[in-house]
Structures are given as C-alpha cells and as structure tokens.
Design a protein around this motif. Sequence first.
Motif, PDB file in Angstrom:
ATOM      1  N   ASN A  90       1.129  38.278 -29.661  1.00  0.00           N
ATOM      2  CA  ASN A  90       2.441  37.663 -29.755  1.00  0.00           C
ATOM      3  C   ASN A  90       2.775  36.945 -28.456  1.00  0.00           C
ATOM      4  O   ASN A  90       2.352  37.352 -27.366  1.00  0.00           O
ATOM      5  N   HIS A  91       3.527  35.867 -28.580  1.00  0.00           N
ATOM      6  CA  HIS A  91       3.971  35.135 -27.397  1.00  0.00           C
ATOM      7  C   HIS A  91       4.830  36.046 -26.525  1.00  0.00           C
ATOM      8  O   HIS A  91       5.716  36.747 -27.002  1.00  0.00           O
ATOM      9  N   ASP A  92       4.534  36.019 -25.246  1.00  0.00           N
ATOM     10  CA  ASP A  92       5.293  36.816 -24.273  1.00  0.00           C
ATOM     11  C   ASP A  92       5.376  35.992 -23.002  1.00  0.00           C
ATOM     12  O   ASP A  92       4.350  35.674 -22.401  1.00  0.00           O
ATOM     13  N   VAL A  93       6.596  35.621 -22.617  1.00  0.00           N
ATOM     14  CA  VAL A  93       6.767  34.780 -21.451  1.00  0.00           C
ATOM     15  C   VAL A  93       6.168  35.417 -20.203  1.00  0.00           C
ATOM     16  O   VAL A  93       5.732  34.724 -19.270  1.00  0.00           O
ATOM     17  N   LYS A  94       6.104  36.759 -20.174  1.00  0.00           N
ATOM     18  CA  LYS A  94       5.536  37.457 -19.022  1.00  0.00           C
ATOM     19  C   LYS A  94       4.010  37.364 -19.005  1.00  0.00           C
ATOM     20  O   LYS A  94       3.388  37.518 -17.953  1.00  0.00           O
ATOM     21  N   LYS A  95       3.416  37.128 -20.178  1.00  0.00           N
ATOM     22  CA  LYS A  95       1.961  37.022 -20.270  1.00  0.00           C
ATOM     23  C   LYS A  95       1.479  35.579 -20.172  1.00  0.00           C
ATOM     24  O   LYS A  95       0.327  35.326 -19.834  1.00  0.00           O
ATOM     25  N   LEU A  96       2.367  34.632 -20.513  1.00  0.00           N
ATOM     26  CA  LEU A  96       1.977  33.224 -20.483  1.00  0.00           C
ATOM     27  C   LEU A  96       1.675  32.810 -19.043  1.00  0.00           C
ATOM     28  O   LEU A  96       2.496  33.016 -18.144  1.00  0.00           O
ATOM     29  N   HIS A  97       0.503  32.263 -18.828  1.00  0.00           N
ATOM     30  CA  HIS A  97       0.009  31.860 -17.512  1.00  0.00           C
ATOM     31  C   HIS A  97      -0.263  33.049 -16.600  1.00  0.00           C
ATOM     32  O   HIS A  97      -0.503  32.878 -15.410  1.00  0.00           O
ATOM     33  N   ASN A  98      -0.211  34.251 -17.164  1.00  0.00           N
ATOM     34  CA  ASN A  98      -0.552  35.459 -16.405  1.00  0.00           C
ATOM     35  C   ASN A  98      -1.997  35.822 -16.741  1.00  0.00           C
ATOM     36  O   ASN A  98      -2.264  36.693 -17.573  1.00  0.00           O
ATOM     37  N   PHE A  99      -2.931  35.123 -16.118  1.00  0.00           N
ATOM     38  CA  PHE A  99      -4.344  35.311 -16.456  1.00  0.00           C
ATOM     39  C   PHE A  99      -4.839  36.700 -16.032  1.00  0.00           C
ATOM     40  O   PHE A  99      -5.774  37.236 -16.614  1.00  0.00           O
ATOM     41  N   LYS A 100      -4.195  37.278 -15.030  1.00  0.00           N
ATOM     42  CA  LYS A 100      -4.592  38.607 -14.570  1.00  0.00           C
ATOM     43  C   LYS A 100      -4.397  39.639 -15.670  1.00  0.00           C
ATOM     44  O   LYS A 100      -5.189  40.572 -15.822  1.00  0.00           O
ATOM     45  N   LYS A 101      -3.346  39.463 -16.458  1.00  0.00           N
ATOM     46  CA  LYS A 101      -2.993  40.430 -17.499  1.00  0.00           C
ATOM     47  C   LYS A 101      -4.096  40.589 -18.529  1.00  0.00           C
ATOM     48  O   LYS A 101      -4.486  41.705 -18.885  1.00  0.00           O
ATOM     49  N   PHE A 102      -4.625  39.467 -19.021  1.00  0.00           N
ATOM     50  CA  PHE A 102      -5.594  39.595 -20.104  1.00  0.00           C
ATOM     51  C   PHE A 102      -7.045  39.588 -19.637  1.00  0.00           C
ATOM     52  O   PHE A 102      -7.951  39.922 -20.400  1.00  0.00           O
ATOM     53  N   THR A 103      -7.301  39.237 -18.367  1.00  0.00           N
ATOM     54  CA  THR A 103      -8.672  39.345 -17.850  1.00  0.00           C
ATOM     55  C   THR A 103      -8.955  40.744 -17.315  1.00  0.00           C
ATOM     56  O   THR A 103     -10.122  41.122 -17.168  1.00  0.00           O
ATOM     57  N   ALA A 104      -7.902  41.518 -17.040  1.00  0.00           N
ATOM     58  CA  ALA A 104      -8.082  42.857 -16.466  1.00  0.00           C
ATOM     59  C   ALA A 104      -8.999  43.745 -17.310  1.00  0.00           C
ATOM     60  O   ALA A 104      -9.881  44.426 -16.753  1.00  0.00           O
ATOM     61  N   PRO A 105      -8.835  43.800 -18.651  1.00  0.00           N
ATOM     62  CA  PRO A 105      -9.731  44.653 -19.440  1.00  0.00           C
ATOM     63  C   PRO A 105     -11.197  44.218 -19.340  1.00  0.00           C
ATOM     64  O   PRO A 105     -12.092  45.062 -19.321  1.00  0.00           O
ATOM     65  N   VAL A 106     -11.431  42.911 -19.283  1.00  0.00           N
ATOM     66  CA  VAL A 106     -12.798  42.402 -19.176  1.00  0.00           C
ATOM     67  C   VAL A 106     -13.379  42.773 -17.815  1.00  0.00           C
ATOM     68  O   VAL A 106     -14.523  43.242 -17.709  1.00  0.00           O
ATOM     69  N   ILE A 107     -12.597  42.572 -16.764  1.00  0.00           N
ATOM     70  CA  ILE A 107     -13.047  42.904 -15.409  1.00  0.00           C
ATOM     71  C   ILE A 107     -13.337  44.397 -15.290  1.00  0.00           C
ATOM     72  O   ILE A 107     -14.300  44.807 -14.638  1.00  0.00           O
ATOM     73  N   LYS A 108     -12.517  45.213 -15.938  1.00  0.00           N
ATOM     74  CA  LYS A 108     -12.706  46.668 -15.905  1.00  0.00           C
ATOM     75  C   LYS A 108     -14.051  47.048 -16.516  1.00  0.00           C
ATOM     76  O   LYS A 108     -14.789  47.882 -15.963  1.00  0.00           O
ATOM     77  N   VAL A 109     -14.389  46.449 -17.652  1.00  0.00           N
ATOM     78  CA  VAL A 109     -15.657  46.760 -18.301  1.00  0.00           C
ATOM     79  C   VAL A 109     -16.822  46.283 -17.448  1.00  0.00           C
ATOM     80  O   VAL A 109     -17.849  46.986 -17.330  1.00  0.00           O
ATOM     81  N   LEU A 110     -16.711  45.097 -16.847  1.00  0.00           N
ATOM     82  CA  LEU A 110     -17.763  44.603 -15.959  1.00  0.00           C
ATOM     83  C   LEU A 110     -17.978  45.575 -14.797  1.00  0.00           C
ATOM     84  O   LEU A 110     -19.116  45.855 -14.400  1.00  0.00           O
ATOM     85  N   ASP A 111     -16.878  46.095 -14.270  1.00  0.00           N
ATOM     86  CA  ASP A 111     -16.959  47.057 -13.168  1.00  0.00           C
ATOM     87  C   ASP A 111     -17.696  48.320 -13.606  1.00  0.00           C
ATOM     88  O   ASP A 111     -18.493  48.877 -12.855  1.00  0.00           O
ATOM     89  N   GLU A 112     -17.437  48.764 -14.832  1.00  0.00           N
ATOM     90  CA  GLU A 112     -18.120  49.950 -15.362  1.00  0.00           C
ATOM     91  C   GLU A 112     -19.612  49.697 -15.559  1.00  0.00           C
ATOM     92  O   GLU A 112     -20.408  50.645 -15.588  1.00  0.00           O
ATOM     93  N   MET A 113     -19.993  48.421 -15.684  1.00  0.00           N
ATOM     94  CA  MET A 113     -21.404  48.060 -15.815  1.00  0.00           C
ATOM     95  C   MET A 113     -22.050  47.836 -14.444  1.00  0.00           C
ATOM     96  O   MET A 113     -23.207  47.431 -14.360  1.00  0.00           O
ATOM     97  N   GLY A 114     -21.280  48.095 -13.392  1.00  0.00           N
ATOM     98  CA  GLY A 114     -21.811  47.953 -12.040  1.00  0.00           C
ATOM     99  C   GLY A 114     -21.636  46.578 -11.442  1.00  0.00           C
ATOM    100  O   GLY A 114     -22.259  46.248 -10.427  1.00  0.00           O
ATOM    101  N   ILE A 115     -20.784  45.765 -12.052  1.00  0.00           N
ATOM    102  CA  ILE A 115     -20.552  44.405 -11.573  1.00  0.00           C
ATOM    103  C   ILE A 115     -19.156  44.333 -10.971  1.00  0.00           C
ATOM    104  O   ILE A 115     -18.161  44.527 -11.659  1.00  0.00           O
ATOM    105  N   SER A 116     -19.088  44.032  -9.697  1.00  0.00           N
ATOM    106  CA  SER A 116     -17.799  43.955  -9.009  1.00  0.00           C
ATOM    107  C   SER A 116     -17.236  42.543  -9.140  1.00  0.00           C
ATOM    108  O   SER A 116     -17.626  41.633  -8.407  1.00  0.00           O
ATOM    109  N   ALA A 117     -16.336  42.370 -10.109  1.00  0.00           N
ATOM    110  CA  ALA A 117     -15.742  41.053 -10.371  1.00  0.00           C
ATOM    111  C   ALA A 117     -14.247  41.107 -10.112  1.00  0.00           C
ATOM    112  O   ALA A 117     -13.633  42.173 -10.143  1.00  0.00           O
ATOM    113  N   GLU A 118     -13.647  39.943  -9.861  1.00  0.00           N
ATOM    114  CA  GLU A 118     -12.201  39.880  -9.658  1.00  0.00           C
ATOM    115  C   GLU A 118     -11.681  38.499 -10.019  1.00  0.00           C
ATOM    116  O   GLU A 118     -12.420  37.511  -9.996  1.00  0.00           O
ATOM    117  N   LEU A 119     -10.409  38.457 -10.378  1.00  0.00           N
ATOM    118  CA  LEU A 119      -9.748  37.191 -10.690  1.00  0.00           C
ATOM    119  C   LEU A 119      -9.327  36.541  -9.384  1.00  0.00           C
ATOM    120  O   LEU A 119      -8.666  37.156  -8.554  1.00  0.00           O
TER     121      LEU A 119
END
Length: 332
Positions: A90-119
Amino acid sequence: MIYVDNENINDPRLNLALEEYIARHFDPKNDYLLFYINAPSIIIGKNQITIEEVNQAYIDRHDIQVVRRISGGGAVYHDFGNLNFSFITNHDVKKLHNFKKFTAPVIKVLDEMGISAELKGRNDILIGDKKISGTAQFSTGKRMISHGTLLYDTDLGEVTNALNVKQSKLESKGHKSVRSRVANICEFLDERIEISEFRKRLLEGLYAGNTAFTKYQLSTKEWEAVHQLKKEKYDTWDWNYGRAPKFNFQNSARFPIGEIDIRILVEKGRIKEAHIFGDFFGKNSVAEIESKLHGIPFEKQAIDHVLKGIDLTQYFGNIEHQAFLSLFFQND
C-alpha cells in the motif's frame, strides 16, 4: 506477505506487465513479493529518453530488448545473471523514496549469507565501494512498487556495450568506467552457487520468522490479463521509445562531398522538425528531405524506409545511403 510465482518467465516485457498488474489489480489488503530474471534487456526509467540511453546499433545486432518501466531512475542492463526483486505494498508517504525501508530485508539476508552490504547514496546497495544493486519506486497513489536489481552473475562487459553511460554520471560517482564501480554478488561468496539457488536462499531468508508468508500462482484468467497489458503497452514502440519528453538531436560529419549537419526536434518520439545544413553541393533542395522526415518515428527502421525512397545524390552529390543514415544514429 504473499510471494507471487512468475513461473520462471524470462520475458522482460511480460515480467514488467505482471508487476504492474499486481500493483493495480491484486487485493490491496495484502503485500506481495515478486522475483524475476530477465533475458538480456535494457530497462529504461519512466522519464528517460530511450535513444540517449542505449547503444542502438549494438543492441540491434545482439537482439537485446528495450523496455520502459513505470518507475523513475536510470537505465539498467538485465540478463540471466541478474535477479530482480519487487515489493508491492500500500502507498505510504513514509515509505515513498525511503529506499532503506524496503532494501533492509534484502541486506539482512545478504548479511546472513556472509556478504556485508549496505545502502549508500540515494538508492544503491554496495559491497565496499562496489555497486551490486540499484533500486526504484512507483506509486499509483493507492499502491506502490519498490523494486531493485541484484547483480549476481551478470556479464558486466555488456553493461558498457549496451548502454550509453553519460560521462558526467561516471564523474559524479568518482569512477572512470561502469566496470570499475560495479561487481557481482557471486564474487563475494565463499561457496559458488547458481542464481536459482541464490534466489531460493534469498526467498527462504525473507520467509524466516514470517509465518504469514504464502505463495500465490496466477489463474489462467489473470495471466490472460497480464498478456493483454503486455500487448497493449510493453510491446509497443510508443511506450518503449515514443514516450519521452521533447528533445533536440544534432549530429554532423564530413564526407568527400562536404560536411552535413542535421538538427532534429523530436516530440513524443516523432520528428517534429528536421533541418539539414552543410557545405555540400546538390541539385535539389534539402527541404524536400526535411518534409519527408516530418512526423515519422525517430527510429532507424522508419528513417531508413523514408531515405530508401530518395535519390540522395540529387541533394548532396555522391554519398551512400548508409553513410547518410549513420548521421541519425551516432553509434552505428
């Protein structure tokens, strides 16, 4: 969150149609996750001028598709080594242009695979100083798409070959070339795995701790609607090339018969004005060629068709058809 199975489809136009269809027609009470891997293609940002972003001659020779997406941002190269993810919520003004919000789960999984990534920066995921993902967003006002690429095992040489990367962009990133500032995720894994396994592990990581995560497969009727959207929109020249702001194109070259300078105004992907200048000698007025170019799509096939019906020697002297045509497409 509901994971939508795209049935391993690699057609970029169908995958983008599917993504838009989910955003506009699926139950807004749910959030959706979509993964897809595209065949070699260039995905153009909503507000970009396609012909300025692609090496048209190269992609024509190598059968690389061009597709415009509905989100903003820059052009990206996709192939079978690139995994694309899309969160539809759903549209959420707090999430719009907040790339950190929706990339965080992906970055977390990469970290669990031993890959240190960040936005870092506006919308890029980096490992060290190497970019491995770019992201973008689109909102209908009610629903929003937050999607990105994951360079897993992409042919990075093709990124340079297929795209016209502006030097100003490279300078702003502090690098001398595209290849020097991007990397594949597989380079950082201790264990080399196929992209299908990488997708499986990423999905399992996103599932972890989320008991409400389910899988959905489209019905035959839904797939028919997605194919119809593809046909009416993503398959069309008007969407992929014609949907662009007004712009000017200029190019010149010197031939044995003299210099030829062409200047063209393009609006909605079609030639609105064409002017030809130079120090050549010709029998007929170039205004006749200019008028024939008016209104046609600014793309190679259409221009080539018009020029083949013209005896160019009557306007410029001894010049070959392909030499004159190349003035319109600087990468040929």
